[in-house]
Design a protein around this motif. Structure first.
Motif, mmCIF file in Angstrom:
data_model
loop_
_atom_site.group_PDB
_atom_site.id
_atom_site.type_symbol
_atom_site.label_atom_id
_atom_site.label_comp_id
_atom_site.label_asym_id
_atom_site.label_seq_id
_atom_site.Cartn_x
_atom_site.Cartn_y
_atom_site.Cartn_z
ATOM 1 N N ILE A 36 0.835 -1.202 0.000
ATOM 2 C CA ILE A 36 0.000 0.000 0.000
ATOM 3 C C ILE A 36 0.870 1.253 0.000
ATOM 4 O O ILE A 36 0.587 2.218 -0.720
ATOM 5 C CB ILE A 36 -0.972 -0.025 1.203
ATOM 6 C CG1 ILE A 36 -2.016 -1.122 1.002
ATOM 7 C CG2 ILE A 36 -1.630 1.337 1.407
ATOM 8 C CD1 ILE A 36 -2.857 -1.410 2.222
ATOM 9 N N LEU A 37 1.952 1.246 0.776
ATOM 10 C CA LEU A 37 2.865 2.379 0.803
ATOM 11 C C LEU A 37 3.454 2.632 -0.587
ATOM 12 O O LEU A 37 3.511 3.769 -1.054
ATOM 13 C CB LEU A 37 3.978 2.146 1.820
ATOM 14 C CG LEU A 37 5.054 3.221 1.915
ATOM 15 C CD1 LEU A 37 4.449 4.539 2.385
ATOM 16 C CD2 LEU A 37 6.167 2.785 2.848
ATOM 17 N N ARG A 38 3.853 1.575 -1.286
ATOM 18 C CA ARG A 38 4.396 1.727 -2.637
ATOM 19 C C ARG A 38 3.347 2.293 -3.590
ATOM 20 O O ARG A 38 3.660 3.151 -4.411
ATOM 21 C CB ARG A 38 4.883 0.375 -3.155
ATOM 22 C CG ARG A 38 6.126 -0.104 -2.472
ATOM 23 C CD ARG A 38 6.506 -1.467 -2.963
ATOM 24 N NE ARG A 38 7.711 -1.939 -2.294
ATOM 25 C CZ ARG A 38 8.285 -3.080 -2.553
ATOM 26 N NH1 ARG A 38 7.775 -3.882 -3.464
ATOM 27 N NH2 ARG A 38 9.377 -3.429 -1.913
ATOM 28 N N LEU A 39 2.110 1.815 -3.470
ATOM 29 C CA LEU A 39 1.046 2.331 -4.338
ATOM 30 C C LEU A 39 0.744 3.804 -4.047
ATOM 31 O O LEU A 39 0.542 4.594 -4.973
ATOM 32 C CB LEU A 39 -0.224 1.496 -4.174
ATOM 33 C CG LEU A 39 -0.211 0.138 -4.859
ATOM 34 C CD1 LEU A 39 -1.440 -0.663 -4.465
ATOM 35 C CD2 LEU A 39 -0.143 0.314 -6.362
ATOM 36 N N VAL A 40 0.708 4.163 -2.785
ATOM 37 C CA VAL A 40 0.456 5.558 -2.427
ATOM 38 C C VAL A 40 1.550 6.448 -2.998
ATOM 39 O O VAL A 40 1.273 7.519 -3.566
ATOM 40 C CB VAL A 40 0.336 5.720 -0.897
ATOM 41 C CG1 VAL A 40 0.396 7.180 -0.480
ATOM 42 C CG2 VAL A 40 -0.940 5.071 -0.394
ATOM 43 N N ILE A 41 2.795 6.020 -2.873
ATOM 44 C CA ILE A 41 3.911 6.794 -3.431
ATOM 45 C C ILE A 41 3.748 6.915 -4.944
ATOM 46 O O ILE A 41 3.939 7.985 -5.521
ATOM 47 C CB ILE A 41 5.259 6.160 -3.060
ATOM 48 C CG1 ILE A 41 5.498 6.279 -1.557
ATOM 49 C CG2 ILE A 41 6.403 6.815 -3.832
ATOM 50 C CD1 ILE A 41 6.650 5.455 -1.056
ATOM 51 N N TRP A 42 3.370 5.828 -5.612
ATOM 52 C CA TRP A 42 3.167 5.852 -7.059
ATOM 53 C C TRP A 42 2.084 6.869 -7.452
ATOM 54 O O TRP A 42 2.263 7.673 -8.350
ATOM 55 C CB TRP A 42 2.804 4.452 -7.563
ATOM 56 C CG TRP A 42 2.461 4.432 -9.011
ATOM 57 C CD1 TRP A 42 1.219 4.391 -9.566
ATOM 58 C CD2 TRP A 42 3.368 4.495 -10.105
ATOM 59 N NE1 TRP A 42 1.303 4.406 -10.929
ATOM 60 C CE2 TRP A 42 2.621 4.468 -11.298
ATOM 61 C CE3 TRP A 42 4.758 4.560 -10.202
ATOM 62 C CZ2 TRP A 42 3.195 4.518 -12.545
ATOM 63 C CZ3 TRP A 42 5.337 4.599 -11.455
ATOM 64 C CH2 TRP A 42 4.570 4.576 -12.604
ATOM 65 N N PHE A 43 0.963 6.825 -6.734
ATOM 66 C CA PHE A 43 -0.128 7.737 -7.075
ATOM 67 C C PHE A 43 0.218 9.186 -6.750
ATOM 68 O O PHE A 43 -0.207 10.100 -7.453
ATOM 69 C CB PHE A 43 -1.421 7.316 -6.390
ATOM 70 C CG PHE A 43 -1.947 5.996 -6.883
ATOM 71 C CD1 PHE A 43 -1.994 5.710 -8.240
ATOM 72 C CD2 PHE A 43 -2.374 5.028 -6.002
ATOM 73 C CE1 PHE A 43 -2.471 4.503 -8.709
ATOM 74 C CE2 PHE A 43 -2.858 3.802 -6.461
ATOM 75 C CZ PHE A 43 -2.904 3.537 -7.816
ATOM 76 N N LEU A 44 0.994 9.402 -5.708
ATOM 77 C CA LEU A 44 1.439 10.764 -5.412
ATOM 78 C C LEU A 44 2.396 11.279 -6.483
ATOM 79 O O LEU A 44 2.361 12.452 -6.842
ATOM 80 C CB LEU A 44 2.105 10.821 -4.029
ATOM 81 C CG LEU A 44 1.174 10.727 -2.833
ATOM 82 C CD1 LEU A 44 1.986 10.623 -1.551
ATOM 83 C CD2 LEU A 44 0.235 11.918 -2.772
ATOM 84 N N LEU A 45 3.248 10.411 -6.986
ATOM 85 C CA LEU A 45 4.191 10.819 -8.027
ATOM 86 C C LEU A 45 3.511 11.068 -9.364
ATOM 87 O O LEU A 45 3.864 12.001 -10.087
ATOM 88 C CB LEU A 45 5.292 9.763 -8.199
ATOM 89 C CG LEU A 45 6.324 9.672 -7.082
ATOM 90 C CD1 LEU A 45 7.237 8.486 -7.303
ATOM 91 C CD2 LEU A 45 7.126 10.950 -6.999
#
Length: 129
Positions: free
Chosen positions: A8-17
């Protein structure tokens, strides 16, 4: 459970980027999050993750308050301090700690020391003498 939190942390970072919630971007983000290597496995406690996520929620209004303080009363004094990393931090929790410190306008992490310290730059109002 902790593996899901890392995903989930990786996905959140992806969507923020990317700032894009289209179906194609979601598929790409999930694929990248699953393909990224996991690194050394370290046991993270759910309680530590929940505490860190609670700190993220608190940091959002704090960031707005600090931004208005800087606008209304300029801060012209700088300090670099060392802050201790809480014990038993996984790489994901260390990332969240650095994110929290850097998220607020008055602080930024300059360096993470492997010995367990964050080097933090802060701006403050100069005290009148």
């Amino acid at each position: 459970m902790i593996g899901y939190l890392n995903l989930i942390l990786r996905l959140v970072i992806w969507f923020l980027l990317t700032a894009n919630l289209s179906v194609a971007n979601i598929i790409i983000g999930v694929s990248i999050a699953l393909l990224l290597p996991g690194g050394p496995k370290s046991v993270g406690r759910l309680k530590d993750w929940l505490r860190a996520l609670g700190e993220v929620i608190v940091a959002i209004p704090q960031a707005y308050i600090e931004a208005f303080e800087i606008i209304l009363r300029p801060h012209n004094e700088e300090h670099v301090t060392l802050e201790r990393v809480p014990p038993r931090r996984t790489p994901g929790l260390i990332f969240l700690d650095v994110f929290l410190i850097t998220f607020t306008p008055k602080t930024i992490v300059l360096k993470y020391h492997e010995e367990g310290w964050y080097e933090v730059h802060r701006v403050r109002r100069r005290k009148k003498k």
